[in-house]
Write a protein that holds these residues in place. Sequence first.
Motif, PDB file in Angstrom:
ATOM      1  N   TYR A  77      -4.191  -6.641 -11.726  1.00  0.00           N
ATOM      2  CA  TYR A  77      -5.490  -7.649 -11.611  1.00  0.00           C
ATOM      3  C   TYR A  77      -5.914  -7.558 -12.851  1.00  0.00           C
ATOM      4  O   TYR A  77      -6.317  -6.595 -13.299  1.00  0.00           O
ATOM      5  CB  TYR A  77      -6.216  -6.928 -10.501  1.00  0.00           C
ATOM      6  N   ASP A 116      -6.922 -13.090 -11.934  1.00  0.00           N
ATOM      7  CA  ASP A 116      -5.625 -13.414 -11.465  1.00  0.00           C
ATOM      8  C   ASP A 116      -5.336 -12.100 -10.748  1.00  0.00           C
ATOM      9  O   ASP A 116      -5.298 -10.956 -11.794  1.00  0.00           O
ATOM     10  CB  ASP A 116      -4.722 -13.971 -12.383  1.00  0.00           C
ATOM     11  N   LEU A 129      -2.027 -15.117 -17.374  1.00  0.00           N
ATOM     12  CA  LEU A 129      -2.945 -14.479 -16.444  1.00  0.00           C
ATOM     13  C   LEU A 129      -4.400 -14.491 -17.251  1.00  0.00           C
ATOM     14  O   LEU A 129      -4.555 -14.280 -18.221  1.00  0.00           O
ATOM     15  CB  LEU A 129      -2.783 -13.015 -16.283  1.00  0.00           C
TER      16      LEU A 129
END
Length: 101
Positions: A50, A71, A67
Amino acid sequence: MATIRSLADLEGAPHANAFPSAEPKTIRLRLESGERVAPHSHPDREIVAYLLEGAIDLHLDDEIHELGPGDVAHFDGDQDISPVARADSTALLVLAPRSED
């Protein structure tokens, strides 16, 4: 009973283990812009990443996944993994034993 930790208070760079003796492994990863973690794997693990802040190119074998903040990525730890920071970045990683399913 719950154990609560602040990610900001964890010591260690680029990795800091939030709960060293507990499973699943919960790691805070901090990378400065341009910093990379060398390709490696985590056999028999499933990983959730994460991204809290920053921008990371997540290299998984021959694929690259971009990312951004918020995300979440879920992937198999058996492959070659190499995150590369495009900006100063902080991520939370959870490495769980692979389920039998």
